[in-house]
Design an enzyme around this catalytic site. Structure first.
Site, PDB file in Angstrom:
ATOM      1  N   ILE A 155      -8.202  12.803  -5.354  1.00 14.84           N
ATOM      2  CA  ILE A 155      -8.826  12.836  -4.058  1.00 14.84           C
ATOM      3  C   ILE A 155      -8.084  14.020  -3.237  1.00 14.84           C
ATOM      4  O   ILE A 155      -8.483  14.675  -2.567  1.00 14.84           O
ATOM      5  CB  ILE A 155      -8.635  11.448  -3.293  1.00 14.84           C
ATOM      6  CG1 ILE A 155      -9.412  10.383  -4.050  1.00 14.84           C
ATOM      7  CG2 ILE A 155      -8.844  11.519  -1.951  1.00 14.84           C
ATOM      8  CD1 ILE A 155      -8.853   9.009  -3.657  1.00 14.84           C
ATOM      9  N   THR A 232      -5.322   7.532   3.947  1.00 18.70           N
ATOM     10  CA  THR A 232      -6.468   6.843   3.348  1.00 18.70           C
ATOM     11  C   THR A 232      -6.190   6.183   1.831  1.00 18.70           C
ATOM     12  O   THR A 232      -6.845   6.008   1.156  1.00 18.70           O
ATOM     13  CB  THR A 232      -7.872   7.725   3.012  1.00 18.70           C
ATOM     14  OG1 THR A 232      -7.480   8.948   2.588  1.00 18.70           O
ATOM     15  CG2 THR A 232      -8.178   8.213   4.635  1.00 18.70           C
ATOM     16  N   SER A 233      -4.797   6.093   1.553  1.00 15.49           N
ATOM     17  CA  SER A 233      -4.323   5.848   0.332  1.00 15.49           C
ATOM     18  C   SER A 233      -3.984   4.240   0.231  1.00 15.49           C
ATOM     19  O   SER A 233      -4.785   3.503  -0.079  1.00 15.49           O
ATOM     20  CB  SER A 233      -3.030   6.722  -0.260  1.00 15.49           C
ATOM     21  OG  SER A 233      -2.923   6.619  -1.466  1.00 15.49           O
ATOM     22  N   ARG A 234      -2.812   3.952   0.603  1.00 19.56           N
ATOM     23  CA  ARG A 234      -2.447   2.582   0.641  1.00 19.56           C
ATOM     24  C   ARG A 234      -1.470   2.316   1.666  1.00 19.56           C
ATOM     25  O   ARG A 234      -0.657   3.240   2.034  1.00 19.56           O
ATOM     26  CB  ARG A 234      -1.781   2.250  -0.790  1.00 19.56           C
ATOM     27  CG  ARG A 234      -2.680   1.982  -1.937  1.00 19.56           C
ATOM     28  CD  ARG A 234      -3.454   0.646  -1.817  1.00 19.56           C
ATOM     29  NE  ARG A 234      -4.293   0.560  -2.875  1.00 19.56           N
ATOM     30  CZ  ARG A 234      -5.569   0.991  -3.029  1.00 19.56           C
ATOM     31  NH1 ARG A 234      -6.228   1.683  -1.999  1.00 19.56           N
ATOM     32  NH2 ARG A 234      -6.193   0.938  -4.080  1.00 19.56           N
ATOM     33  N   ASP A 258      -6.847   4.462   7.248  1.00 19.47           N
ATOM     34  CA  ASP A 258      -7.868   3.727   6.946  1.00 19.47           C
ATOM     35  C   ASP A 258      -7.496   2.438   5.810  1.00 19.47           C
ATOM     36  O   ASP A 258      -8.134   1.507   5.403  1.00 19.47           O
ATOM     37  CB  ASP A 258      -8.597   4.486   5.689  1.00 19.47           C
ATOM     38  CG  ASP A 258      -9.953   3.821   5.123  1.00 19.47           C
ATOM     39  OD1 ASP A 258     -10.924   3.392   5.835  1.00 19.47           O
ATOM     40  OD2 ASP A 258     -10.082   3.689   3.991  1.00 19.47           O
ATOM     41  N   GLU A 263      -2.930  -5.544   5.775  1.00 20.83           N
ATOM     42  CA  GLU A 263      -4.470  -5.595   6.001  1.00 20.83           C
ATOM     43  C   GLU A 263      -5.199  -6.765   5.451  1.00 20.83           C
ATOM     44  O   GLU A 263      -6.236  -7.128   5.801  1.00 20.83           O
ATOM     45  CB  GLU A 263      -5.156  -4.136   5.418  1.00 20.83           C
ATOM     46  CG  GLU A 263      -5.269  -4.079   3.825  1.00 20.83           C
ATOM     47  CD  GLU A 263      -5.784  -2.812   3.220  1.00 20.83           C
ATOM     48  OE1 GLU A 263      -5.549  -1.713   3.754  1.00 20.83           O
ATOM     49  OE2 GLU A 263      -6.921  -2.948   2.335  1.00 20.83           O
ATOM     50  N   HIS A 295     -10.471   0.207   5.717  1.00 16.92           N
ATOM     51  CA  HIS A 295     -10.444   0.435   3.950  1.00 16.92           C
ATOM     52  C   HIS A 295     -12.056   0.796   3.863  1.00 16.92           C
ATOM     53  O   HIS A 295     -12.414   0.312   2.753  1.00 16.92           O
ATOM     54  CB  HIS A 295     -10.042  -0.665   3.465  1.00 16.92           C
ATOM     55  CG  HIS A 295      -9.302  -0.294   2.043  1.00 16.92           C
ATOM     56  ND1 HIS A 295      -8.230  -0.769   1.557  1.00 16.92           N
ATOM     57  CD2 HIS A 295      -9.579   0.701   1.131  1.00 16.92           C
ATOM     58  CE1 HIS A 295      -7.824  -0.280   0.574  1.00 16.92           C
ATOM     59  NE2 HIS A 295      -8.800   0.743   0.126  1.00 16.92           N
ATOM     60  N   GLN A 296     -12.601   1.690   4.264  1.00 18.06           N
ATOM     61  CA  GLN A 296     -14.060   2.094   4.004  1.00 18.06           C
ATOM     62  C   GLN A 296     -14.085   3.324   3.427  1.00 18.06           C
ATOM     63  O   GLN A 296     -15.252   3.962   3.091  1.00 18.06           O
ATOM     64  CB  GLN A 296     -14.969   1.945   5.551  1.00 18.06           C
ATOM     65  CG  GLN A 296     -14.550   2.948   6.249  1.00 18.06           C
ATOM     66  CD  GLN A 296     -15.416   3.244   7.681  1.00 18.06           C
ATOM     67  OE1 GLN A 296     -15.453   2.143   8.539  1.00 18.06           O
ATOM     68  NE2 GLN A 296     -16.414   4.042   7.238  1.00 18.06           N
ATOM     69  N   ALA A 297     -12.999   3.945   3.114  1.00 15.16           N
ATOM     70  CA  ALA A 297     -13.179   5.531   2.742  1.00 15.16           C
ATOM     71  C   ALA A 297     -14.006   5.619   1.516  1.00 15.16           C
ATOM     72  O   ALA A 297     -14.647   6.414   1.198  1.00 15.16           O
ATOM     73  CB  ALA A 297     -11.723   5.876   2.398  1.00 15.16           C
ATOM     74  N   PHE A 298     -13.810   4.494   0.433  1.00 11.08           N
ATOM     75  CA  PHE A 298     -14.726   4.449  -0.551  1.00 11.08           C
ATOM     76  C   PHE A 298     -15.914   4.165  -0.659  1.00 11.08           C
ATOM     77  O   PHE A 298     -16.883   4.390  -1.336  1.00 11.08           O
ATOM     78  CB  PHE A 298     -14.007   3.184  -1.483  1.00 11.08           C
ATOM     79  CG  PHE A 298     -14.460   1.873  -1.355  1.00 11.08           C
ATOM     80  CD1 PHE A 298     -13.868   1.371  -0.265  1.00 11.08           C
ATOM     81  CD2 PHE A 298     -15.635   1.448  -1.673  1.00 11.08           C
ATOM     82  CE1 PHE A 298     -14.025   0.073   0.302  1.00 11.08           C
ATOM     83  CE2 PHE A 298     -15.807  -0.031  -1.519  1.00 11.08           C
ATOM     84  CZ  PHE A 298     -14.904  -0.376  -0.279  1.00 11.08           C
TER      85      PHE A 298
HETATM   86  P1  NAD Z   1      -4.822  10.167  -8.899  1.00  9.05           P
HETATM   87  O1  NAD Z   1      -3.952   9.224  -9.643  1.00  9.05           O
HETATM   88  O2  NAD Z   1      -5.972  10.990  -9.326  1.00  9.05           O
HETATM   89  O3  NAD Z   1      -3.860  10.962  -7.901  1.00  9.05           O
HETATM   90  C1  NAD Z   1      -2.519  10.657  -7.432  1.00  9.05           C
HETATM   91  C2  NAD Z   1      -1.669  11.869  -7.539  1.00  9.05           C
HETATM   92  O4  NAD Z   1      -0.502  11.480  -6.660  1.00  9.05           O
HETATM   93  C3  NAD Z   1      -1.155  12.241  -8.853  1.00  9.05           C
HETATM   94  O5  NAD Z   1      -1.579  13.874  -8.681  1.00  9.05           O
HETATM   95  C4  NAD Z   1       0.112  11.927  -8.880  1.00  9.05           C
HETATM   96  O6  NAD Z   1       1.094  13.059  -9.581  1.00  9.05           O
HETATM   97  C5  NAD Z   1       0.570  11.952  -7.407  1.00  9.05           C
HETATM   98  N1  NAD Z   1       1.701  11.472  -7.310  1.00  9.05           N
HETATM   99  C6  NAD Z   1       2.217  10.175  -8.004  1.00  9.05           C
HETATM  100  N2  NAD Z   1       3.420   9.763  -7.430  1.00  9.05           N
HETATM  101  C7  NAD Z   1       3.714  10.510  -6.536  1.00  9.05           C
HETATM  102  C8  NAD Z   1       4.832  10.877  -5.477  1.00  9.05           C
HETATM  103  N3  NAD Z   1       6.001   9.816  -5.624  1.00  9.05           N
HETATM  104  N4  NAD Z   1       4.841  11.786  -4.597  1.00  9.05           N
HETATM  105  C9  NAD Z   1       3.894  12.435  -4.497  1.00  9.05           C
HETATM  106  N5  NAD Z   1       2.799  12.623  -5.227  1.00  9.05           N
HETATM  107  C10 NAD Z   1       2.692  11.466  -6.390  1.00  9.05           C
HETATM  108  O7  NAD Z   1      -5.348   9.273  -7.848  1.00  9.05           O
HETATM  109  P2  NAD Z   1      -6.504   9.420  -6.805  1.00  9.05           P
HETATM  110  O8  NAD Z   1      -7.965   8.971  -7.377  1.00  9.05           O
HETATM  111  O9  NAD Z   1      -6.540  10.780  -6.142  1.00  9.05           O
HETATM  112  O10 NAD Z   1      -6.347   8.192  -5.583  1.00  9.05           O
HETATM  113  C11 NAD Z   1      -5.113   8.308  -4.707  1.00  9.05           C
HETATM  114  C12 NAD Z   1      -4.857   7.099  -4.109  1.00  9.05           C
HETATM  115  O11 NAD Z   1      -5.956   7.032  -3.152  1.00  9.05           O
HETATM  116  C13 NAD Z   1      -4.916   5.906  -4.949  1.00  9.05           C
HETATM  117  O12 NAD Z   1      -3.723   5.599  -5.570  1.00  9.05           O
HETATM  118  C14 NAD Z   1      -5.360   4.903  -4.003  1.00  9.05           C
HETATM  119  O13 NAD Z   1      -4.235   4.081  -3.401  1.00  9.05           O
HETATM  120  C15 NAD Z   1      -6.058   5.430  -2.802  1.00  9.05           C
HETATM  121  N6  NAD Z   1      -7.574   5.074  -2.818  1.00  9.05           N
HETATM  122  C16 NAD Z   1      -7.868   4.717  -1.520  1.00  9.05           C
HETATM  123  C17 NAD Z   1      -9.223   4.406  -1.155  1.00  9.05           C
HETATM  124  C18 NAD Z   1      -9.755   3.970   0.061  1.00  9.05           C
HETATM  125  O14 NAD Z   1     -11.031   3.480   0.071  1.00  9.05           O
HETATM  126  N7  NAD Z   1      -8.994   4.050   1.257  1.00  9.05           N
HETATM  127  C19 NAD Z   1     -10.085   4.503  -2.412  1.00  9.05           C
HETATM  128  C20 NAD Z   1      -9.550   4.976  -3.670  1.00  9.05           C
HETATM  129  C21 NAD Z   1      -8.487   5.240  -3.806  1.00  9.05           C
END
Ligand code: NAD
Length: 333
Positions: A155, A232-234, A258, A263, A295-298
């Protein structure tokens, strides 16, 4: 296989049933979240299918094991809510959907940045009320702004690409730099440098013990005054009470979220007739410069279709004893 599907909404059922046409597993859809007292619903099933806010700690996993559950099929990529050691101890396989549409989340991230900057959320309400004044809606050009991207996996790397398209200078921090991003001109820097030098910071790393509350009072103090923050991560990547203090002091200029650490009791539900009992969330909702989506980004058609197809394929592979190692989080499969 007989699968108990938890946290089901009508859209989950729609996409999972369509994908199941190719497999004909027995799916039973339950609305409640998986928690200790709802594990009774899993009685008589071989597997459970769960989402981001289902509880899969050692207590729940032990209760599921007692009920004969052998498979946990996550219909998401993040797995911070699963105690993998507990699953392994109970010889339970955990599968997930590592990638379904990074575009969905990356595009929503840009939607949040653009809306927050140009105050589209406020303009929409104003105009509907017949208020066509534009005072207070002043934004800034994204062009030539410095944006810090934390985590450049699937992402985050797409986010860097979209930001480059706007003419931004993109800084990145990741424990494993991404060569594709580097070849596009993204500058990898230390986290402290990214925090200090960015006008916008967007988070795309997973939630782990190392990243828990990575945005805290200490990091907020080091930001440029008026920094825009996007998550938009966690939710637990940021300390929400520290954000409120940062918004009050002006150190945080605006924030789009998001995801929110607490939540689970709110997101995905219509609570418009109820009092919000979480004072941190309630306070955040009062700021004009806070934009929260639930939490609608996906949530795009493409992502939902891919999630359902991979989830059903994972269940099928487990039944046949040939799980795709890339989708499996436990060594037991
Ligand atoms: P991914 O595994 O492809 O990428 C995660 C990146 O974070 C990797 O490059 C990893 O090296 C890096 N990373 C790990 N630990 C780290 C740290 N301490 N500091 C900096 N970087 C670090 O994952 P992705 O598919 O890109 O998804 C990223 C996050 O997005 C997921 O973990 C999930 O929590 C979140 N997500 C949210 C939604 C949503 O609807 N809001 C949907 C999907 C995923």
């Amino acid at each position: 296989m007989k699968i108990a599907v938890f946290s089901t909404k009508s859209y989950d059922q729609h996409f999972l049933e369509a994908a199941n046409q190719a497999y004909k597993h027995t799916l039973t859809f339950f609305e409640p979240r998986l928690r200790p007292h709802t594990t009774t619903l899993a009685e008589g099933y071989t597997g459970v299918c769960v989402f981001v806010n289902d509880q899969l700690d050692s207590e729940v996993i032990s209760l599921l094991a007692d009920r004969g559950i052998q498979l946990i099929a996550l219909r998401c990529s993040g797995y911070n809510n699963v105690d993998l050691d507990a699953a392994d101890r109970h010889n339970m396989a955990v599968v997930r959907v590592p990638a379904y549409s990074p575009y969905a989340v990356a595009e929503h991230t840009l939607a949040l940045i653009l809306s927050l900057n140009r105050k589209v959320h406020r303009a929409y309400n104003r105009v509907r009320e017949g208020n066509f004044a534009i005072d207070g809606l002043l934004g800034f050009d994204l062009h030539e702004k410095t944006v810090g991207v934390v985590g450049t996996g699937r992402i985050g790397s797409l986010v860097t690409q979209l930001l480059s398209g706007f003419g931004c200078r993109v800084l990145a921090y990741d424990s494993v730099p991404n060569s594709v991003c580097q070849s596009r001109g993204v500058e990898y820097v230390k986290l402290d440098t990214l925090i200090q030098d960015s006008q916008i910071i967007t988070l795309h790393c997973p939630l782990t013990p190392q990243t828990h509350h990575m945005i805290s009072t200490r990091t907020i103090e080091r930001m440029k005054p008026g920094t825009m923050l996007v998550n938009t991560s966690r939710g637990a990547l940021i300390d929400a009470p520290a954000i409120i203090a940062g918004l009050k002091s002006g150190q945080i200029g605006s924030i789009a979220m998001d995801v929110y650490e607490e939540e689970a009791d709110f997101f995905f539900e219509d609570l418009s007739d109820e009092v919000i009992l979480d004072d941190v969330l309630a306070r955040l909702l009062t700021f004009p410069n806070v934009l929260i989506t639930a939490h609608q980004a996906f949530f795009t058609q493409e992502a939902m279709k891919n999630i359902a197809e991979t989830t059903l394929s994972n269940i099928n592979s487990f039944e046949k004893g040939c799980i795709d190692a890339g989708n499996c989080l436990t060594p037991t499969a």
